[in-house]
Scaffold this motif. Structure first.
Motif, PDB file in Angstrom:
ATOM      1  N   VAL A  68       0.837  -1.198   0.000  1.00 13.53           N
ATOM      2  CA  VAL A  68       0.000   0.000   0.000  1.00 13.53           C
ATOM      3  C   VAL A  68       0.873   1.249   0.000  1.00 13.53           C
ATOM      4  CG1 VAL A  68      -1.724   1.315   1.295  1.00 13.53           C
ATOM      5  CG2 VAL A  68      -1.916  -1.172   1.138  1.00 13.53           C
ATOM      6  N   LYS A  69       1.914   1.256   0.825  1.00 16.01           N
ATOM      7  CA  LYS A  69       2.816   2.402   0.892  1.00 16.01           C
ATOM      8  C   LYS A  69       3.487   2.659  -0.460  1.00 16.01           C
ATOM      9  CE  LYS A  69       3.983   2.020   5.812  1.00 16.01           C
ATOM     10  NZ  LYS A  69       5.077   1.741   6.780  1.00 16.01           N
ATOM     11  N   GLU A  70       3.818   1.574  -1.165  1.00 10.84           N
ATOM     12  CA  GLU A  70       4.461   1.715  -2.475  1.00 10.84           C
ATOM     13  C   GLU A  70       3.534   2.394  -3.478  1.00 10.84           C
ATOM     14  OE1 GLU A  70       6.593  -1.042  -5.914  1.00 10.84           O
ATOM     15  OE2 GLU A  70       6.131  -1.886  -3.944  1.00 10.84           O
ATOM     16  N   ILE A  71       2.268   1.968  -3.508  1.00 10.06           N
ATOM     17  CA  ILE A  71       1.299   2.599  -4.403  1.00 10.06           C
ATOM     18  C   ILE A  71       1.121   4.069  -4.037  1.00 10.06           C
ATOM     19  CG2 ILE A  71      -1.151   2.684  -5.036  1.00 10.06           C
ATOM     20  CD1 ILE A  71       0.258   0.459  -6.456  1.00 10.06           C
ATOM     21  N   ILE A  72       1.062   4.371  -2.748  1.00 11.80           N
ATOM     22  CA  ILE A  72       0.908   5.757  -2.289  1.00 11.80           C
ATOM     23  C   ILE A  72       2.082   6.598  -2.752  1.00 11.80           C
ATOM     24  CG2 ILE A  72       0.918   7.245  -0.242  1.00 11.80           C
ATOM     25  CD1 ILE A  72      -0.743   5.102   1.168  1.00 11.80           C
ATOM     26  N   ARG A  73       3.308   6.073  -2.613  1.00 11.53           N
ATOM     27  CA  ARG A  73       4.495   6.827  -3.041  1.00 11.53           C
ATOM     28  C   ARG A  73       4.465   7.083  -4.542  1.00 11.53           C
ATOM     29  NH1 ARG A  73       7.148   3.442   0.868  1.00 11.53           N
ATOM     30  NH2 ARG A  73       7.645   1.920  -0.782  1.00 11.53           N
ATOM     31  N   GLU A  74       4.043   6.065  -5.315  1.00 10.51           N
ATOM     32  CA  GLU A  74       4.005   6.210  -6.766  1.00 10.51           C
ATOM     33  C   GLU A  74       2.976   7.243  -7.203  1.00 10.51           C
ATOM     34  OE1 GLU A  74       3.143   2.392  -8.327  1.00 10.51           O
ATOM     35  OE2 GLU A  74       5.126   1.543  -7.890  1.00 10.51           O
ATOM     36  N   ARG A  75       1.812   7.240  -6.547  1.00 12.20           N
ATOM     37  CA  ARG A  75       0.701   8.095  -6.975  1.00 12.20           C
ATOM     38  C   ARG A  75       0.765   9.501  -6.381  1.00 12.20           C
ATOM     39  NH1 ARG A  75      -3.286   4.138  -8.328  1.00 12.20           N
ATOM     40  NH2 ARG A  75      -2.099   2.682  -9.615  1.00 12.20           N
ATOM     41  N   TYR A  76       1.090   9.563  -5.102  1.00 12.60           N
ATOM     42  CA  TYR A  76       0.916  10.828  -4.375  1.00 12.60           C
ATOM     43  C   TYR A  76       2.203  11.436  -3.833  1.00 12.60           C
ATOM     44  CZ  TYR A  76      -3.838   8.898  -4.208  1.00 12.60           C
ATOM     45  OH  TYR A  76      -5.056   8.345  -4.531  1.00 12.60           O
ATOM     46  N   ASP A 113       4.487  12.624  -1.227  1.00  5.71           N
ATOM     47  CA  ASP A 113       4.241  12.938   0.189  1.00  5.71           C
ATOM     48  C   ASP A 113       2.925  13.695   0.383  1.00  5.71           C
ATOM     49  OD1 ASP A 113       6.685  11.812   0.956  1.00  5.71           O
ATOM     50  OD2 ASP A 113       7.762  13.664   0.499  1.00  5.71           O
ATOM     51  N   ASN A 114       2.065  13.675  -0.618  1.00  7.20           N
ATOM     52  CA  ASN A 114       0.844  14.484  -0.560  1.00  7.20           C
ATOM     53  C   ASN A 114      -0.426  13.635  -0.645  1.00  7.20           C
ATOM     54  OD1 ASN A 114       2.229  17.100  -0.564  1.00  7.20           O
ATOM     55  ND2 ASN A 114       2.801  16.586  -2.674  1.00  7.20           N
ATOM     56  N   LEU A 115      -0.507  12.607   0.177  1.00  2.00           N
ATOM     57  CA  LEU A 115      -1.696  11.776   0.189  1.00  2.00           C
ATOM     58  C   LEU A 115      -2.892  12.588   0.693  1.00  2.00           C
ATOM     59  CD1 LEU A 115      -2.981   8.915  -0.050  1.00  2.00           C
ATOM     60  CD2 LEU A 115      -2.453   8.625   2.382  1.00  2.00           C
ATOM     61  N   PRO A 116      -3.978  12.650  -0.092  1.00  3.21           N
ATOM     62  CA  PRO A 116      -5.166  13.411   0.331  1.00  3.21           C
ATOM     63  C   PRO A 116      -5.971  12.623   1.362  1.00  3.21           C
ATOM     64  CG  PRO A 116      -5.571  12.408  -1.795  1.00  3.21           C
ATOM     65  CD  PRO A 116      -4.144  12.083  -1.442  1.00  3.21           C
ATOM     66  N   VAL A 117      -5.554  12.669   2.597  1.00  6.94           N
ATOM     67  CA  VAL A 117      -6.121  11.815   3.645  1.00  6.94           C
ATOM     68  C   VAL A 117      -7.603  12.092   3.897  1.00  6.94           C
ATOM     69  CG1 VAL A 117      -3.923  11.399   4.804  1.00  6.94           C
ATOM     70  CG2 VAL A 117      -5.296  13.404   5.429  1.00  6.94           C
ATOM     71  N   ASN A 118      -8.079  13.277   3.545  1.00  8.82           N
ATOM     72  CA  ASN A 118      -9.482  13.620   3.781  1.00  8.82           C
ATOM     73  C   ASN A 118     -10.357  13.477   2.540  1.00  8.82           C
ATOM     74  OD1 ASN A 118      -9.420  14.333   6.612  1.00  8.82           O
ATOM     75  ND2 ASN A 118      -8.203  16.117   6.015  1.00  8.82           N
ATOM     76  N   GLU A 119      -9.816  12.854   1.493  1.00 11.88           N
ATOM     77  CA  GLU A 119     -10.591  12.627   0.273  1.00 11.88           C
ATOM     78  C   GLU A 119     -11.714  11.618   0.556  1.00 11.88           C
ATOM     79  OE1 GLU A 119     -11.731  13.429  -3.397  1.00 11.88           O
ATOM     80  OE2 GLU A 119      -9.719  14.108  -2.862  1.00 11.88           O
ATOM     81  N   THR A 120     -12.918  11.913   0.076  1.00  2.73           N
ATOM     82  CA  THR A 120     -14.043  10.992   0.220  1.00  2.73           C
ATOM     83  C   THR A 120     -13.878   9.832  -0.751  1.00  2.73           C
ATOM     84  OG1 THR A 120     -15.557  12.743   0.902  1.00  2.73           O
ATOM     85  CG2 THR A 120     -16.543  10.739   0.006  1.00  2.73           C
ATOM     86  N   VAL A 121     -14.043   8.623  -0.238  1.00  3.40           N
ATOM     87  CA  VAL A 121     -13.881   7.433  -1.077  1.00  3.40           C
ATOM     88  C   VAL A 121     -14.945   6.399  -0.712  1.00  3.40           C
ATOM     89  CG1 VAL A 121     -11.413   7.633  -1.580  1.00  3.40           C
ATOM     90  CG2 VAL A 121     -12.147   6.589   0.559  1.00  3.40           C
ATOM     91  N   ILE A 122     -15.190   5.494  -1.661  1.00  2.00           N
ATOM     92  CA  ILE A 122     -16.070   4.345  -1.417  1.00  2.00           C
ATOM     93  C   ILE A 122     -15.334   3.105  -1.918  1.00  2.00           C
ATOM     94  CG2 ILE A 122     -17.296   4.673  -3.617  1.00  2.00           C
ATOM     95  CD1 ILE A 122     -18.896   3.316  -0.380  1.00  2.00           C
ATOM     96  N   SER A 123     -15.259   2.078  -1.105  1.00  6.68           N
ATOM     97  CA  SER A 123     -14.511   0.874  -1.472  1.00  6.68           C
ATOM     98  C   SER A 123     -15.443  -0.241  -1.939  1.00  6.68           C
ATOM     99  CB  SER A 123     -13.713   0.368  -0.262  1.00  6.68           C
ATOM    100  OG  SER A 123     -14.585  -0.143   0.745  1.00  6.68           O
ATOM    101  N   PRO A 124     -14.938  -1.171  -2.754  1.00  9.22           N
ATOM    102  CA  PRO A 124     -15.752  -2.338  -3.131  1.00  9.22           C
ATOM    103  C   PRO A 124     -16.249  -3.104  -1.903  1.00  9.22           C
ATOM    104  CG  PRO A 124     -13.829  -2.198  -4.546  1.00  9.22           C
ATOM    105  CD  PRO A 124     -13.648  -1.165  -3.458  1.00  9.22           C
ATOM    106  N   GLN A 125     -15.408  -3.194  -0.870  1.00 11.20           N
ATOM    107  CA  GLN A 125     -15.801  -3.943   0.324  1.00 11.20           C
ATOM    108  C   GLN A 125     -16.971  -3.285   1.045  1.00 11.20           C
ATOM    109  OE1 GLN A 125     -14.832  -6.852   1.047  1.00 11.20           O
ATOM    110  NE2 GLN A 125     -15.596  -7.182   3.125  1.00 11.20           N
ATOM    111  N   SER A 126     -16.960  -1.958   1.112  1.00 16.70           N
ATOM    112  CA  SER A 126     -18.053  -1.246   1.775  1.00 16.70           C
ATOM    113  C   SER A 126     -19.380  -1.511   1.065  1.00 16.70           C
ATOM    114  CB  SER A 126     -17.768   0.256   1.807  1.00 16.70           C
ATOM    115  OG  SER A 126     -18.831   0.952   2.419  1.00 16.70           O
ATOM    116  N   ILE A 127     -19.356  -1.512  -0.254  1.00 15.42           N
ATOM    117  CA  ILE A 127     -20.576  -1.806  -1.015  1.00 15.42           C
ATOM    118  C   ILE A 127     -20.979  -3.256  -0.817  1.00 15.42           C
ATOM    119  CG2 ILE A 127     -21.571  -1.965  -3.327  1.00 15.42           C
ATOM    120  CD1 ILE A 127     -19.872   0.409  -4.147  1.00 15.42           C
TER     121      ILE A 127
END
Length: 210
Positions: free
Chosen positions: A171-179, A181-195
């Motif tokens: 997970v940390k690797e994907i975060i580093r690749e995408r974001y 040091d600027n992970l939008p921690v307050n971004e609203t999201v919906i996961s497949p598991q939640s549905i």
């Protein structure tokens, strides 16, 4: 009378098999059903770890004539024949869930609205950053917005990015690749598991075995 009794024994035997082994006749699919699977890409693996889920991808079943399709957010958002969609999952395993009161809730008028909302999303790019906008779309976001806007149903609990388990190295690797040091921690999201876990739905077909 003997024939009736024999038939009754057969029905009872089938009921017993259902209870003991989970045997049941496969339910026909309907437009509006939700389908879930596990994919094995690095991103999908990270999604499963972060959400503590066996599922990493989901889509919306849609019937076109006698054919079954899956409206899914990949690159780009598209309608994929069901058999093709299933073949993309690990071991061709999948689960189909249906709104419990679909007969009353998903009227022909509501299904028309859902179809219209889905058509608005066709061709949009996949959102690898999981932003809560319509500019780009990811799989569970697609489902949530169609159900909310067309049927007035919230199919799962919205969360913030910071609520997920971000501790594992994949997970940390994907975060580093995408974001970086600027992970939008307050971004609203919906996961497949939640549905998937929503108590508004019931499982009507499962190819995951025991």
């Amino acid at each position: 009378m003997k024939k009736i009794l024999t038939t009754g024994l057969v029905i009872t035997s089938l009921s017993t098999l259902t209870l003991l082994y989970g045997f049941r006749e496969e339910a026909p699919l309907r437009s509006g059903d939700l389908i879930f699977q596990t994919s094995m890409s690095p991103q999908c693996h990270a999604v499963r770890l972060a959400t503590h889920s066996q599922f990493s991808h989901c889509g919306l079943i849609w019937k076109v004539g006698n054919e079954d399709y899956v409206l899914e957010a990949v690159q780009p958002v598209r309608m994929t024949p069901l058999d093709e969609w299933i073949s993309h999952g690990e071991g061709k395993k999948y689960v189909v869930r249906r709104l419990k009161n679909a007969d009353k809730q998903l009227t022909p008028q509501v299904l028309q609205k859902m179809e219209a909302e889905g058509k608005k999303m066709l061709g949009k790019s996949y959102d690898a950053y999981f932003e809560w906008s319509d500019d780009k779309i990811y799989c569970s976001e697609l489902i949530w917005k169609i159900y909310k806007r067309a049927a007035g149903v919230e199919v799962g609990k919205l969360q913030k990015m910071k609520e997920f388990d971000l501790s594992s190295e994949p997970v940390k690797e994907i975060i580093r690749e995408r974001y970086g040091d600027n992970l939008p921690v307050n971004e609203t999201v919906i996961s497949p598991q939640s549905i998937y876990e929503s108590n508004l739905f019931m499982t009507v077909r499962s190819k995951y075995g025991k």
